[in-house]
Design a protein around this motif. Structure first.
Motif, PDB file in Angstrom:
ATOM      1  N   GLU A 151       0.933  -1.243  -0.007  1.00 48.16           N
ATOM      2  CA  GLU A 151      -0.053  -0.007   0.080  1.00 48.16           C
ATOM      3  C   GLU A 151       0.965   1.183  -0.020  1.00 48.16           C
ATOM      4  OE1 GLU A 151      -3.336   2.122   0.025  1.00 48.16           O
ATOM      5  OE2 GLU A 151      -3.375   0.056   0.040  1.00 48.16           O
ATOM      6  N   ASN A 211      -4.115   0.077  -9.065  1.00 51.16           N
ATOM      7  CA  ASN A 211      -2.939  -0.756  -8.859  1.00 51.16           C
ATOM      8  C   ASN A 211      -2.148  -0.954  -9.832  1.00 51.16           C
ATOM      9  OD1 ASN A 211      -4.553  -2.275  -6.800  1.00 51.16           O
ATOM     10  ND2 ASN A 211      -5.800  -3.482  -8.531  1.00 51.16           N
ATOM     11  N   ARG A 216     -12.199   2.310  -6.782  1.00 47.88           N
ATOM     12  CA  ARG A 216     -11.389   3.443  -6.123  1.00 47.88           C
ATOM     13  C   ARG A 216     -10.008   3.040  -5.821  1.00 47.88           C
ATOM     14  NH1 ARG A 216     -13.710   4.583  -0.424  1.00 47.88           N
ATOM     15  NH2 ARG A 216     -13.463   2.451  -0.214  1.00 47.88           N
ATOM     16  N   CYS A 217      -9.524   1.935  -6.319  1.00 53.77           N
ATOM     17  CA  CYS A 217      -8.090   1.425  -6.312  1.00 53.77           C
ATOM     18  C   CYS A 217      -7.303   1.806  -7.510  1.00 53.77           C
ATOM     19  CB  CYS A 217      -8.172   0.087  -6.037  1.00 53.77           C
ATOM     20  SG  CYS A 217      -8.902  -0.465  -4.145  1.00 53.77           S
ATOM     21  N   THR A 245      -0.190  -0.386  -4.530  1.00 52.77           N
ATOM     22  CA  THR A 245      -1.689  -0.271  -4.774  1.00 52.77           C
ATOM     23  C   THR A 245      -2.009   1.008  -3.718  1.00 52.77           C
ATOM     24  OG1 THR A 245      -3.653  -0.966  -4.360  1.00 52.77           O
ATOM     25  CG2 THR A 245      -2.204  -1.552  -2.735  1.00 52.77           C
ATOM     26  N   TYR A 246      -3.058   1.916  -4.245  1.00 49.51           N
ATOM     27  CA  TYR A 246      -3.351   2.950  -3.319  1.00 49.51           C
ATOM     28  C   TYR A 246      -5.023   3.142  -3.481  1.00 49.51           C
ATOM     29  CZ  TYR A 246      -4.705   7.702  -2.340  1.00 49.51           C
ATOM     30  OH  TYR A 246      -5.154   8.996  -1.461  1.00 49.51           O
ATOM     31  N   THR A 247      -5.705   3.353  -2.383  1.00 47.87           N
ATOM     32  CA  THR A 247      -7.195   3.361  -2.458  1.00 47.87           C
ATOM     33  C   THR A 247      -7.486   4.870  -2.111  1.00 47.87           C
ATOM     34  OG1 THR A 247      -7.388   1.075  -1.702  1.00 47.87           O
ATOM     35  CG2 THR A 247      -9.421   2.470  -1.171  1.00 47.87           C
ATOM     36  N   HIS A 290      -9.122  -6.042  -9.462  1.00 47.13           N
ATOM     37  CA  HIS A 290     -10.316  -5.197  -9.130  1.00 47.13           C
ATOM     38  C   HIS A 290     -11.338  -5.824  -8.743  1.00 47.13           C
ATOM     39  CE1 HIS A 290      -7.744  -1.618  -9.757  1.00 47.13           C
ATOM     40  NE2 HIS A 290      -7.252  -2.146 -11.021  1.00 47.13           N
TER      41      HIS A 290
END
Length: 588
Positions: free
Chosen positions: A210, A541, A538-539, A553-555, A515
């Motif tokens: 993350e 990857n 909202r992700c 990854t970032y949300t 996803h």
């Protein structure tokens, strides 16, 4: 018929001369005409009798001339075709001829007016039909989205039940392995370990990948969903645009409530800026307003944007059908107007002398940027033009809702190639890095690869289970900066997956299943080693293509509509539905 005598006429003239002050003339006429000997009672003659008599005579003559050449349809027309001098100097036949000519000219003028009115009515009918088509398409998209949501819910339920069943089987197998010998245990562990080699799953990642908030810069300022972003080819400038969005196919700009803020923005992204360092900072952002003042004109919403190859000019397309060209300091250089509908897509050619636009009006236009005028309009599609892409500096491909793809060339009046094969709207077309192969994707759940050497597609790529929204070629293979790496095509779909394809043999290389919602955007890193994907879940990857797994990854706080890498490959920008743009630092 009653007639007037010479004595009576002389007396009327005598009275006229007297009343007009011509006393000497009146005396001479009275003396020579013997007026004093006539039996006319002057007290019975009203003042101005001669003028009245002449006027009535002229009126009678005019009426006679009009009525004798007038049809039933002209009964109510005004008798205004003749002048007094005509009535005095011409006979009835001549007057009738004059009236006929003037009526003929009048009818011609009226016919012209009627044609103008009909043209206006036809234009209004076209506008109404356009609006009705808009409403029908909106209804179709809403119904489609509803079905998609229902399918997603059903899919989630099935996935949950499948996971429960798999967990139960694993537990049972684990219990059975407890009573077997060590060799059997080893063999069964080998059998149950990990996913299929070609099926890359997010379950192979860990929480350590993350991206921390310290490596994320959030750019705020837009007042609606940000749906387009693009890095300048040089420097640290990032452009973003707000547009209307529905989330089905490339027809989205046309089909849902408009919610844009009618602006594009140019952000200056500097090294070492913290997450809160650029938020709303007026020194680091230029606002490119497509309306004057504070009026929020929905027809000015930005729909697409693209930098020229030198990074000196930014082109934006908007819902009002106009393309605008801006300098890097935010100055509006040129406004290009000819389209009669919203612009869906625009692209600069590599040389930077032509700008190509595709519109809802079913046409594509090549603009001569230096001359600030359109060079050629291409009117081949029977539906809105959804995407365009240059093959070289003078030829390009277009796709449309009419399921067709055309390859056109500046100066040619007909397409130099037509590709038919898709059974649904063609959402995206992209030429490979050398301009040899053209890839396309469609609502018919397929992607296809075409060659200028043949009419039929070279490969028909069918592994997705839902509409394919976009495609991207890797910056690898012959003719690129990474010639020793394999050329790959990536496709992103509403089935929540990204798939990588071997374009030489038309085979699926791998399916990236990280996803949970439709994937709207994919982008390869400049070195071709990584792939970023953005989804409505909202992700973001970031996949390592060599290792076959998610490495970062970032949300965020909203669905993601576009992702893009900067030229150096150390930053990724992403557009979010919560009105923000995020810039992620990427270092491995």
């Amino acid at each position: 018929m009653t007639s007037i005598t010479s004595v009576e006429l002389n007396y009327l003239v005598f009275r006229y001369l007297q009343e007009s002050g011509f006393t000497h003339s009146a005396f001479a006429l009275g003396y020579e005409g013997g007026i004093n000997k006539c039996t006319i009672d002057g007290n019975m003659i009203p003042p101005g009798a001669l003028i009245t008599f002449v006027q009535k005579g002229l009126q009678y003559l005019e009426m006679e001339a009009n009525l004798t050449c007038q049809s039933d349809a002209d009964v109510d027309e005004d008798f205004s075709f003749l002048q007094p001098l005509d009535l005095i100097t011409k006979d009835v036949n001549e007057l009738q001829q004059i009236i006929k000519e003037k009526k003929k000219n009048l009818h011609k003028d009226r016919e012209k007016e009627k044609e103008k009115e009909k043209d206006k009515d036809r234009d209004k009918d076209k506008d109404k039909e356009f609006e009705r088509e808009h409403e029908r398409e909106c209804a179709r998209v809403r119904e489609k989205e509803r079905h998609e949501r229902e399918k997603e819910k059903e899919k989630d339920r099935e996935r949950l039940e499948s996971e429960k069943e798999r967990d139960k089987q694993l537990e049972d197998n684990s219990d059975r392995r407890m009573v077997t010998d060590a060799e059997d245990k080893h063999e069964e562990n080998e059998f149950f370990e990990g996913p299929e080699p070609m099926d890359i799953s997010i379950t192979s990642t860990s929480q350590t990948c993350e991206i921390p908030s310290s490596d994320v810069m959030i750019l705020e300022g837009h007042t609606s969903e940000v749906c387009a972003c693009a890095w300048s080819p040089i420097g640290q400038l990032l452009a973003s645009g707000v547009m209307a969005f529905s989330g089905s196919c490339l027809f989205w700009i046309f089909c849902k409530h408009l919610s844009g803020d009618s602006t594009a923005r140019i952000w200056t992204i500097t090294e070492g800026t913290s997450r809160s360092g650029v938020q709303n900072d007026p020194l680091n952002v230029l606002v490119l307003k497509h309306v004057k003042g504070r009026t929020n004109e929905k027809s000015k919403d930005v729909t697409t944007l693209d930098w020229n190859g030198e990074g000196t000019l930014l082109a934006t397309g908007s819902y009002d059908g106009q393309a605008r060209i801006w300098s890097t300091d935010g100055e509006l250089k040129t406004t290009l107007s000819k389209h009669k509908g919203p612009i869906f897509t625009l692209k600069w050619n590599k040389k930077g002398d032509y700008l190509l636009t595709g519109s809802c009006d079913k046409t594509a236009i090549v603009w001569d940027v230096r001359a600030e005028e359109w060079k050629q309009q291409f009117e081949f599609h029977s539906g809105p033009t959804l995407d365009v892409d240059w093959r070289n500096n003078v030829s390009f491909a277009t796709s449309s809702t009419d399921n067709m793809i055309y390859v056109c060339k500046v100066g040619e009046t007909r397409p130099i190639k037509s590709f038919a094969g898709h059974q649904g709207e063609v959402n995206c077309v992209k030429w490979d890095p050398t301009g040899s192969l053209l890839a396309s994707c469609s609502d018919d759940i397929s992607a296809k690869i075409w060659s200028m050497k043949q009419d039929k597609y070279v490969h028909d790529l069918r592994e997705h289970s839902k509409e394919i929204y976009t495609i991207r070629w890797s910056p690898t293979g012959p003719g690129t900066n990474n010639p020793n790496q394999q050329l790959v095509l990536a496709s992103a779909s509403f089935d929540s997956t990204v798939k990588l394809w071997d374009v030489e043999f038309g085979k699926l290389l791998s399916s990236l299943n990280g996803h949970r919602e439709p994937v709207y955007s994919v982008a390869f890193s400049p070195n071709g080693e990584y792939l970023a994907s953005g989804s409505l879940d909202r992700c973001i990857n970031i996949w390592s293509l060599k290792e076959g797994k998610i490495v970062k990854t970032y949300t965020g706080n909203g669905g993601i509509f576009e992702v893009c890498w900067n030229k150096e490959g150390d930053k990724i920008a992403a557009c979010f539905a919560n009105n923000t743009v995020c810039v992620l630092d990427f270092r491995m």
